[in-house]
Motif scaffolding. Structure first.
Motif, PDB file in Angstrom:
ATOM      1  N   VAL A 128      27.436  20.974   0.434  1.00  0.00           N
ATOM      2  CA  VAL A 128      26.165  20.496   0.978  1.00  0.00           C
ATOM      3  C   VAL A 128      25.046  20.855   0.008  1.00  0.00           C
ATOM      4  CG1 VAL A 128      24.560  20.652   2.904  1.00  0.00           C
ATOM      5  CG2 VAL A 128      27.024  20.848   3.308  1.00  0.00           C
ATOM      6  N   PRO A 129      24.260  19.883  -0.411  1.00  0.00           N
ATOM      7  CA  PRO A 129      23.165  20.206  -1.324  1.00  0.00           C
ATOM      8  C   PRO A 129      22.106  21.039  -0.617  1.00  0.00           C
ATOM      9  CG  PRO A 129      23.031  17.919  -0.604  1.00  0.00           C
ATOM     10  CD  PRO A 129      24.319  18.448  -0.067  1.00  0.00           C
ATOM     11  N   PRO A 130      21.383  21.901  -1.346  1.00  0.00           N
ATOM     12  CA  PRO A 130      20.343  22.713  -0.708  1.00  0.00           C
ATOM     13  C   PRO A 130      19.239  21.823  -0.127  1.00  0.00           C
ATOM     14  CG  PRO A 130      20.214  22.851  -3.100  1.00  0.00           C
ATOM     15  CD  PRO A 130      21.483  22.140  -2.787  1.00  0.00           C
ATOM     16  N   MET A 131      18.665  22.262   0.999  1.00  0.00           N
ATOM     17  CA  MET A 131      17.656  21.447   1.667  1.00  0.00           C
ATOM     18  C   MET A 131      16.439  21.198   0.759  1.00  0.00           C
ATOM     19  SD  MET A 131      16.762  19.698   4.252  1.00  0.00           S
ATOM     20  CE  MET A 131      17.925  20.150   5.544  1.00  0.00           C
ATOM     21  N   ARG A 132      16.085  22.221  -0.002  1.00  0.00           N
ATOM     22  CA  ARG A 132      14.945  22.070  -0.900  1.00  0.00           C
ATOM     23  C   ARG A 132      15.251  20.994  -1.940  1.00  0.00           C
ATOM     24  NH1 ARG A 132      12.221  26.773  -4.734  1.00  0.00           N
ATOM     25  NH2 ARG A 132      10.536  25.464  -5.582  1.00  0.00           N
ATOM     26  N   ASP A 133      14.355  20.059  -2.066  1.00  0.00           N
ATOM     27  CA  ASP A 133      14.469  18.958  -3.029  1.00  0.00           C
ATOM     28  C   ASP A 133      15.608  17.993  -2.697  1.00  0.00           C
ATOM     29  OD1 ASP A 133      12.364  20.063  -4.482  1.00  0.00           O
ATOM     30  OD2 ASP A 133      13.746  21.288  -5.668  1.00  0.00           O
ATOM     31  N   ARG A 134      16.202  18.118  -1.515  1.00  0.00           N
ATOM     32  CA  ARG A 134      17.279  17.198  -1.164  1.00  0.00           C
ATOM     33  C   ARG A 134      16.704  15.813  -0.879  1.00  0.00           C
ATOM     34  NH1 ARG A 134      20.769  18.598   4.016  1.00  0.00           N
ATOM     35  NH2 ARG A 134      20.839  20.585   2.890  1.00  0.00           N
ATOM     36  N   ASP A 135      17.352  14.810  -1.357  1.00  0.00           N
ATOM     37  CA  ASP A 135      16.945  13.443  -1.044  1.00  0.00           C
ATOM     38  C   ASP A 135      18.173  12.649  -0.602  1.00  0.00           C
ATOM     39  OD1 ASP A 135      18.247  13.195  -3.442  1.00  0.00           O
ATOM     40  OD2 ASP A 135      16.523  12.424  -4.547  1.00  0.00           O
ATOM     41  N   GLY A 136      17.931  11.447  -0.097  1.00  0.00           N
ATOM     42  CA  GLY A 136      19.010  10.629   0.415  1.00  0.00           C
ATOM     43  C   GLY A 136      19.314   9.463  -0.502  1.00  0.00           C
ATOM     44  N   TRP A 137      20.501   8.896  -0.333  1.00  0.00           N
ATOM     45  CA  TRP A 137      20.934   7.857  -1.281  1.00  0.00           C
ATOM     46  C   TRP A 137      20.157   6.557  -1.104  1.00  0.00           C
ATOM     47  CZ3 TRP A 137      23.337   3.460   0.665  1.00  0.00           C
ATOM     48  CH2 TRP A 137      24.005   3.542   1.881  1.00  0.00           C
ATOM     49  N   LEU A 138      19.670   6.273   0.078  1.00  0.00           N
ATOM     50  CA  LEU A 138      18.846   5.068   0.215  1.00  0.00           C
ATOM     51  C   LEU A 138      17.507   5.243  -0.487  1.00  0.00           C
ATOM     52  CD1 LEU A 138      19.307   3.701   3.861  1.00  0.00           C
ATOM     53  CD2 LEU A 138      20.038   2.658   1.713  1.00  0.00           C
ATOM     54  N   ASN A 139      16.969   6.446  -0.462  1.00  0.00           N
ATOM     55  CA  ASN A 139      15.711   6.682  -1.165  1.00  0.00           C
ATOM     56  C   ASN A 139      15.906   6.543  -2.670  1.00  0.00           C
ATOM     57  OD1 ASN A 139      13.443   8.451  -2.441  1.00  0.00           O
ATOM     58  ND2 ASN A 139      12.793   8.054  -0.317  1.00  0.00           N
ATOM     59  N   ARG A 140      17.011   7.067  -3.180  1.00  0.00           N
ATOM     60  CA  ARG A 140      17.263   6.931  -4.620  1.00  0.00           C
ATOM     61  C   ARG A 140      17.509   5.469  -4.986  1.00  0.00           C
ATOM     62  NH1 ARG A 140      20.333  11.550  -3.380  1.00  0.00           N
ATOM     63  NH2 ARG A 140      22.308  10.447  -3.642  1.00  0.00           N
ATOM     64  N   LEU A 141      18.072   4.709  -4.061  1.00  0.00           N
ATOM     65  CA  LEU A 141      18.229   3.266  -4.313  1.00  0.00           C
ATOM     66  C   LEU A 141      16.862   2.615  -4.495  1.00  0.00           C
ATOM     67  CD1 LEU A 141      19.773   0.506  -4.251  1.00  0.00           C
ATOM     68  CD2 LEU A 141      19.499   0.569  -1.758  1.00  0.00           C
ATOM     69  N   LEU A 142      15.887   3.007  -3.668  1.00  0.00           N
ATOM     70  CA  LEU A 142      14.555   2.400  -3.763  1.00  0.00           C
ATOM     71  C   LEU A 142      13.953   2.583  -5.144  1.00  0.00           C
ATOM     72  CD1 LEU A 142      12.992   3.436  -0.322  1.00  0.00           C
ATOM     73  CD2 LEU A 142      13.782   1.158  -1.008  1.00  0.00           C
ATOM     74  N   THR A 143      14.244   3.722  -5.778  1.00  0.00           N
ATOM     75  CA  THR A 143      13.677   3.964  -7.110  1.00  0.00           C
ATOM     76  C   THR A 143      14.232   2.998  -8.152  1.00  0.00           C
ATOM     77  OG1 THR A 143      15.364   5.581  -7.787  1.00  0.00           O
ATOM     78  CG2 THR A 143      13.471   6.416  -6.544  1.00  0.00           C
ATOM     79  N   LEU A 144      15.338   2.330  -7.821  1.00  0.00           N
ATOM     80  CA  LEU A 144      15.964   1.387  -8.752  1.00  0.00           C
ATOM     81  C   LEU A 144      15.619  -0.061  -8.437  1.00  0.00           C
ATOM     82  CD1 LEU A 144      19.527   3.020  -8.817  1.00  0.00           C
ATOM     83  CD2 LEU A 144      17.690   3.328 -10.499  1.00  0.00           C
ATOM     84  N   MET A 145      14.822  -0.279  -7.399  1.00  0.00           N
ATOM     85  CA  MET A 145      14.490  -1.636  -6.969  1.00  0.00           C
ATOM     86  C   MET A 145      13.081  -1.989  -7.430  1.00  0.00           C
ATOM     87  SD  MET A 145      16.124  -1.539  -3.084  1.00  0.00           S
ATOM     88  CE  MET A 145      15.702  -3.239  -2.717  1.00  0.00           C
ATOM     89  N   PRO A 146      12.958  -2.838  -8.443  1.00  0.00           N
ATOM     90  CA  PRO A 146      11.619  -3.230  -8.901  1.00  0.00           C
ATOM     91  C   PRO A 146      10.823  -3.866  -7.764  1.00  0.00           C
ATOM     92  CG  PRO A 146      13.320  -3.988 -10.429  1.00  0.00           C
ATOM     93  CD  PRO A 146      14.024  -3.499  -9.199  1.00  0.00           C
ATOM     94  N   GLY A 147       9.575  -3.449  -7.638  1.00  0.00           N
ATOM     95  CA  GLY A 147       8.721  -4.027  -6.611  1.00  0.00           C
ATOM     96  C   GLY A 147       8.857  -3.383  -5.251  1.00  0.00           C
ATOM     97  N   ALA A 148       9.718  -2.358  -5.104  1.00  0.00           N
ATOM     98  CA  ALA A 148       9.859  -1.698  -3.808  1.00  0.00           C
ATOM     99  C   ALA A 148       8.542  -1.015  -3.436  1.00  0.00           C
ATOM    100  CB  ALA A 148      10.991  -0.684  -3.854  1.00  0.00           C
ATOM    101  N   HIS A 149       8.216  -1.068  -2.154  1.00  0.00           N
ATOM    102  CA  HIS A 149       6.955  -0.498  -1.687  1.00  0.00           C
ATOM    103  C   HIS A 149       7.202   0.222  -0.367  1.00  0.00           C
ATOM    104  CE1 HIS A 149       7.015  -3.921   1.029  1.00  0.00           C
ATOM    105  NE2 HIS A 149       7.146  -4.718  -0.022  1.00  0.00           N
TER     106      HIS A 149
END
Length: 382
Positions: A128-149
Motif C-alpha cells: 500500500v503506498p503511503p497516504m502522503r502524496d498518494r494519488d489515484g490512477w484516474l487522476n494520473r490519466l488526466l495529466t496525460l489528456m490534452p485539454g483536460a479541465h
C-alpha cells in the motif's frame, strides 16, 4: 448576486460543488466516456459470474444456487450469470456486457479491505503506498489528456474516491452532502442558473438527487448513475463512484441479490440516461479482491484473491468472458483457498484507456499503472 457569492452564502466549497468550477473549458480529444465503479467490500465474482462448467464449483459451494438448473442465466455453456443480473441479459446479447474472470490487483496475502481498495484505486503494484502524496490512477490519466479541465472527471457520491485524488483538477459531488436547501433557496439557485443551459441542468439534477437523500441504498446507487450520466452528456468524459455492501460473510445467497440488483439497475439507468452516448461509453466495475472458492460455515464466503471484473457499455465488444480460467481443484487454488488470478485487473483497464483515449502504452505502464505488464490486447472495444 454572482454565482460565486451565491454559493459562498450556501456554504458550498469549490471542492465539493462542481457547479463552481470555471467555465473556460478546453476541448478534450475524442468522444468516449469512461465510468469506473468501485465495488467496495469484495464482490464474490464466482457468484456474479458462475463458472458452473467447473465440476468443483458445486462441490465447494453446496449451499449456493449454481448454474442454469438453479435459475442462473447461461452465457457461454461454461459460465452463467446470477439471476439478479438478469435484466442485463439484453446487454450481453447486444455485445454491451462482458466479464473478465480470475483477475486481481498485485495485492497478495493480507486480504484487508482498506489496503485492497487503496491499491486498486492507486493503481500501483506491491505494498500500500503511503497516504502522503498518494494519488489515484484516474487522476494520473488526466495529466496525460490534452485539454483536460476541472469538469473532465467527476467523483460522484459520498465516499472519498482515492482513484481521482491527485494534482489534476477534477470535480466531486455528493448528492446529500451540501444541497439540503429550503424550497425558496432551491428556487433561487435555479434562478441564478436560468440563463446558463450547462449549469441549469446540472443544478436541477443535483437538487433532484438531494431530494432523494432518504431513499434506500439501491435507489441511491441508481441516482448516482443518473447524476453521472447527466455530466457525461455534457463535457465530462470520466465519472467514478462506489457501490458498497459486497462483504458477504453470512447468508450470501440473500445478501448478494440486493447488491447485484442495485448494480444492474444503475447500469440500466446509465444506459437510458446517456441515450446515444452509451454507444461511446465503457463501464469498468472493479472490486478490491475476490472471495474464497468455498463457502464458510455461515453460508457466506470470506476474503480471497482472484475475482471478477464486470464491463459494460456500447463501445464494448462484449458478449464474452475474457481471461483464462484457472480451475477450482485444490491444487490449482491460491493457498488452497482462493481463485488463482490469471491476469492483473489493471491490464484490462489499461487496454480500455489506450483504446478510448489513445494513451501511449509506455505512459500507461509507467505513469498510470507503474510496473504493469499489459501483455496482449484482449480486444475490449468494438
Amino acid at each position: 448576486m454572482d454565482r460565486r457569492r451565491f454559493l459562498g452564502l450556501l456554504g458550498c466549497s469549490v471542492a465539493a460543488y462542481p457547479l463552481a468550477t470555471p467555465m473556460a473549458f478546453a476541448s478534450v480529444p475524442g468522444d468516449h466516456r469512461l465510468v469506473v465503479v468501485i465495488l467496495r467490500g469484495a464482490m464474490d465474482g464466482m457468484d456474479a459470474l458462475q463458472p458452473y462448467g467447473d465440476p468443483d464449483l458445486a462441490r465447494l459451494r453446496p449451499g449456493f444456487a449454481i448454474g442454469p438448473s438453479q435459475g442462473a442465466l447461461d452465457l457461454t455453456g461454461f459460465h452463467a450469470m446470477h439471476p439478479a443480473l438478469g435484466p442485463l441479459m439484453p446487454l450481453w446479447q447486444a455485445g454491451d456486457l462482458g466479464f473478465a474472470q480470475a483477475v486481481s490487483t498485485p495485492y497478495r496475502g493480507k486480504r484487508s479491505h482498506f489496503d485492497g481498495q487503496d491499491i486498486l484505486e492507486a493503481g500501483t503494484a506491491g505494498d500500500v503506498p503511503p497516504m502522503r502524496d498518494r494519488d489515484g490512477w484516474l487522476n494520473r490519466l488526466l495529466t496525460l489528456m490534452p485539454g483536460a479541465h476541472g469538469r473532465t472527471a467527476f467523483a460522484v457520491g459520498r465516499d472519498e474516491m482515492l482513484i481521482l485524488r491527485g494534482a489534476a483538477d477534477h470535480s466531486s459531488w455528493a448528492p446529500d452532502a451540501r444541497l439540503d436547501l429550503a424550497p425558496a433557496t432551491a428556487d433561487l439557485l435555479l434562478h441564478a442558473y436560468h440563463d446558463d443551459p450547462l449549469f441549469r441542468e446540472t443544478a436541477r439534477e443535483a437538487l433532484g438527487l438531494s431530494a432523494a437523500g432518504g431513499v434506500d441504498g439501491a435507489r441511491q446507487a441508481t441516482a448516482l448513475f443518473s447524476f453521472a450520466a447527466a455530466q457525461l452528456r455534457q463535457d465530462a468524459r470520466i465519472a467514478t463512484m462506489s457501490v458498497g455492501g459486497w462483504d458477504t460473510h453470512r447468508n450470501q445467497p440473500r445478501q448478494i441479490v440486493r447488491r447485484l440488483e442495485a448494480l444492474s439497475d444503475g447500469l440500466l439507468r446509465l444506459q437510458a440516461d446517456l441515450g446515444p452516448i452509451w454507444d461511446r461509453t465503457v463501464v469498468l466495475a472493479m472490486t478490491e479482491f475476490g472471495r474464497t472458492a468455498f463457502q464458510n460455515g455461515t453460508l457466506g464466503t470470506d476474503h480471497g484473491t482472484g475475482g471478477t471484473m464486470l464491463l459494460a457499455g456500447g463501445a464494448l465488444r462484449g458478449g464474452r468472458v475474457w481471461g483464462d480460467w484457472p480451475g477450482l481443484d485444490e491444487a490449482r487454488l491460491l493457498d488452497r483457498r482462493d481463485v488463482m488470478p490469471t491476469r492483473d485487473v489493471r491490464a484490462y483497464a489499461a487496454w480500455a484507456l489506450r483504446g478510448m483515449f489513445g494513451v501511449d502504452r509506455a505512459a500507461l505502464t509507467t505513469t498510470v499503472f507503474p510496473g504493469l505488464d499489459m501483455d496482449g490486447d484482449p480486444g475490449l472495444l468494438a
